[in-house]
Design a protein around this motif. Structure first.
Motif, PDB file in Angstrom:
ATOM      1  N   ALA A  39     -18.037 -59.663  13.600  1.00 20.04           N
ATOM      2  CA  ALA A  39     -19.497 -59.583  13.668  1.00 20.04           C
ATOM      3  C   ALA A  39     -20.118 -60.966  13.494  1.00 20.04           C
ATOM      4  O   ALA A  39     -21.079 -61.308  14.180  1.00 20.04           O
ATOM      5  N   GLN A  40     -19.575 -61.764  12.592  1.00 21.31           N
ATOM      6  CA  GLN A  40     -20.095 -63.114  12.372  1.00 21.31           C
ATOM      7  C   GLN A  40     -19.873 -63.972  13.614  1.00 21.31           C
ATOM      8  O   GLN A  40     -20.737 -64.747  14.003  1.00 21.31           O
ATOM      9  N   ASP A  43     -22.492 -63.032  16.097  1.00 19.82           N
ATOM     10  CA  ASP A  43     -23.777 -63.604  15.688  1.00 19.82           C
ATOM     11  C   ASP A  43     -23.831 -65.087  16.010  1.00 19.82           C
ATOM     12  O   ASP A  43     -24.824 -65.580  16.531  1.00 19.82           O
ATOM     13  N   ASP A  44     -22.766 -65.823  15.681  1.00 12.86           N
ATOM     14  CA  ASP A  44     -22.733 -67.261  15.941  1.00 12.86           C
ATOM     15  C   ASP A  44     -22.800 -67.558  17.436  1.00 12.86           C
ATOM     16  O   ASP A  44     -23.520 -68.461  17.868  1.00 12.86           O
ATOM     17  N   ALA A  45     -22.076 -66.775  18.227  1.00  9.06           N
ATOM     18  CA  ALA A  45     -22.100 -66.974  19.683  1.00  9.06           C
ATOM     19  C   ALA A  45     -23.491 -66.692  20.244  1.00  9.06           C
ATOM     20  O   ALA A  45     -23.965 -67.408  21.138  1.00  9.06           O
ATOM     21  N   SER A  46     -24.149 -65.689  19.703  1.00 11.98           N
ATOM     22  CA  SER A  46     -25.504 -65.350  20.137  1.00 11.98           C
ATOM     23  C   SER A  46     -26.485 -66.466  19.780  1.00 11.98           C
ATOM     24  O   SER A  46     -27.345 -66.836  20.591  1.00 11.98           O
ATOM     25  N   ILE A  47     -26.360 -67.003  18.580  1.00  7.56           N
ATOM     26  CA  ILE A  47     -27.218 -68.118  18.165  1.00  7.56           C
ATOM     27  C   ILE A  47     -27.023 -69.304  19.092  1.00  7.56           C
ATOM     28  O   ILE A  47     -27.993 -69.895  19.581  1.00  7.56           O
ATOM     29  N   THR A  48     -25.771 -69.656  19.353  1.00  9.53           N
ATOM     30  CA  THR A  48     -25.474 -70.788  20.242  1.00  9.53           C
ATOM     31  C   THR A  48     -26.074 -70.563  21.626  1.00  9.53           C
ATOM     32  O   THR A  48     -26.711 -71.454  22.191  1.00  9.53           O
ATOM     33  N   ALA A  49     -25.886 -69.366  22.166  1.00 16.39           N
ATOM     34  CA  ALA A  49     -26.415 -69.052  23.500  1.00 16.39           C
ATOM     35  C   ALA A  49     -27.944 -69.129  23.525  1.00 16.39           C
ATOM     36  O   ALA A  49     -28.528 -69.658  24.484  1.00 16.39           O
ATOM     37  N   GLU A  69     -22.859 -76.038  18.549  1.00 19.12           N
ATOM     38  CA  GLU A  69     -21.827 -75.202  17.945  1.00 19.12           C
ATOM     39  C   GLU A  69     -22.421 -74.526  16.721  1.00 19.12           C
ATOM     40  O   GLU A  69     -23.242 -75.116  16.024  1.00 19.12           O
ATOM     41  N   THR A  70     -21.994 -73.289  16.454  1.00 24.97           N
ATOM     42  CA  THR A  70     -22.518 -72.541  15.313  1.00 24.97           C
ATOM     43  C   THR A  70     -21.373 -71.928  14.532  1.00 24.97           C
ATOM     44  O   THR A  70     -20.454 -71.347  15.114  1.00 24.97           O
ATOM     45  N   LYS A  71     -21.434 -72.068  13.219  1.00 25.84           N
ATOM     46  CA  LYS A  71     -20.441 -71.459  12.327  1.00 25.84           C
ATOM     47  C   LYS A  71     -21.185 -70.906  11.118  1.00 25.84           C
ATOM     48  O   LYS A  71     -21.825 -71.649  10.391  1.00 25.84           O
ATOM     49  N   ASN A  72     -21.117 -69.585  10.938  1.00 28.09           N
ATOM     50  CA  ASN A  72     -21.790 -68.905   9.828  1.00 28.09           C
ATOM     51  C   ASN A  72     -23.283 -69.217   9.772  1.00 28.09           C
ATOM     52  O   ASN A  72     -23.844 -69.399   8.694  1.00 28.09           O
ATOM     53  N   GLY A  73     -23.913 -69.331  10.925  1.00 27.27           N
ATOM     54  CA  GLY A  73     -25.351 -69.581  10.997  1.00 27.27           C
ATOM     55  C   GLY A  73     -25.748 -71.040  10.866  1.00 27.27           C
ATOM     56  O   GLY A  73     -26.914 -71.380  10.974  1.00 27.27           O
ATOM     57  N   VAL A  74     -24.771 -71.916  10.638  1.00 31.33           N
ATOM     58  CA  VAL A  74     -25.041 -73.356  10.541  1.00 31.33           C
ATOM     59  C   VAL A  74     -24.787 -73.967  11.919  1.00 31.33           C
ATOM     60  O   VAL A  74     -23.686 -73.862  12.451  1.00 31.33           O
ATOM     61  N   VAL A  75     -25.814 -74.589  12.458  1.00 26.44           N
ATOM     62  CA  VAL A  75     -25.755 -75.139  13.812  1.00 26.44           C
ATOM     63  C   VAL A  75     -25.471 -76.630  13.748  1.00 26.44           C
ATOM     64  O   VAL A  75     -26.068 -77.355  12.951  1.00 26.44           O
ATOM     65  N   VAL A  97     -34.605 -70.560  16.325  1.00 25.74           N
ATOM     66  CA  VAL A  97     -33.791 -69.412  16.734  1.00 25.74           C
ATOM     67  C   VAL A  97     -33.464 -68.542  15.516  1.00 25.74           C
ATOM     68  O   VAL A  97     -33.008 -69.046  14.493  1.00 25.74           O
ATOM     69  N   PRO A  98     -33.698 -67.247  15.624  1.00 23.01           N
ATOM     70  CA  PRO A  98     -33.380 -66.343  14.514  1.00 23.01           C
ATOM     71  C   PRO A  98     -31.887 -66.400  14.152  1.00 23.01           C
ATOM     72  O   PRO A  98     -31.033 -66.461  15.027  1.00 23.01           O
ATOM     73  N   GLY A  99     -31.603 -66.386  12.857  1.00 24.98           N
ATOM     74  CA  GLY A  99     -30.221 -66.410  12.382  1.00 24.98           C
ATOM     75  C   GLY A  99     -29.731 -67.789  11.998  1.00 24.98           C
ATOM     76  O   GLY A  99     -28.688 -67.921  11.367  1.00 24.98           O
ATOM     77  N   VAL A 100     -30.487 -68.830  12.382  1.00 19.84           N
ATOM     78  CA  VAL A 100     -30.083 -70.197  12.050  1.00 19.84           C
ATOM     79  C   VAL A 100     -30.400 -70.454  10.581  1.00 19.84           C
ATOM     80  O   VAL A 100     -31.537 -70.321  10.146  1.00 19.84           O
ATOM     81  N   LYS A 101     -29.369 -70.823   9.808  1.00 22.59           N
ATOM     82  CA  LYS A 101     -29.556 -71.128   8.392  1.00 22.59           C
ATOM     83  C   LYS A 101     -29.909 -72.596   8.189  1.00 22.59           C
ATOM     84  O   LYS A 101     -30.739 -72.929   7.351  1.00 22.59           O
ATOM     85  N   SER A 102     -29.251 -73.461   8.958  1.00 21.91           N
ATOM     86  CA  SER A 102     -29.537 -74.896   8.887  1.00 21.91           C
ATOM     87  C   SER A 102     -29.037 -75.553  10.166  1.00 21.91           C
ATOM     88  O   SER A 102     -28.264 -74.974  10.917  1.00 21.91           O
ATOM     89  N   VAL A 103     -29.519 -76.788  10.387  1.00 22.81           N
ATOM     90  CA  VAL A 103     -29.123 -77.540  11.583  1.00 22.81           C
ATOM     91  C   VAL A 103     -28.624 -78.917  11.149  1.00 22.81           C
ATOM     92  O   VAL A 103     -29.311 -79.624  10.416  1.00 22.81           O
TER      93      VAL A 103
END
Length: 112
Positions: A39-40, A43-49, A69-75, A97-103
Motif C-alpha cells: 500500500a505504501q 501511495d508513493d508511486a501515486s505521489i510521484t506520478a 522519487e518518493t519514499k514513505n511520502g518524502v519526495v 500534492v496530497p500525501g507529501v510529507k516533505s520535499v
C-alpha cells in the motif's frame, strides 16, 4: 510406542496453534498501526506520478530535466536546471500534492 508419538504429535499441534494465534494477533496489530509495504508503494508511486503530471502542466518547469522519487511520502527532486526560479517552482509544485510529507530539493542550478 504409539503413546510417545501421540504425545509428540499433540504437543506439536498445540505449539503450532499457539504460534498461529500469536502471529495472527501480531499481524492484526501491525495492520491497524502501519500500512502494508504494498500500500505504501502504491501511495508513493501515486505521489510521484501526480508531481510529474503537475510539473508537465507548468510551463516554467522542464519535466524532462527534473527527476522525482518518493519514499514513505518524502519526495526527492533531482536533476539540473539553469535557474533558481525553476528549482524553487519544482519544489513548490511538489509540496502541493496530497500525501507529501516533505520535499528534499537536490536540483542543481548550472548555466547552460
Amino acid at each position: 510406542m504409539k503413546q510417545p508419538v501421540t504425545r509428540i504429535l499433540v504437543a506439536s499441534l498445540l505449539a503450532l496453534a499457539t504460534a498461529s494465534s500469536v502471529y495472527a494477533a501480531d499481524k492484526m496489530h501491525t495492520e491497524k498501526t502501519d500500512k502494508s509495504a504494498a500500500a505504501q508503494y502504491v501511495d508513493d508511486a501515486s505521489i510521484t506520478a501526480n508531481i510529474k503530471a503537475k510539473h508537465a502542466e507548468d510551463k516554467s518547469v522542464r519535466v524532462t530535466a527534473i527527476g522525482v522519487e518518493t519514499k514513505n511520502g518524502v519526495v526527492q527532486l533531482s536533476g539540473f536546471t539553469p535557474s533558481n526560479t525553476e528549482k524553487a517552482r519544482a519544489e513548490e509544485i511538489a509540496k502541493t500534492v496530497p500525501g507529501v510529507k516533505s520535499v528534499k530539493n537536490d536540483i542543481i542550478v548550472r548555466a547552460n
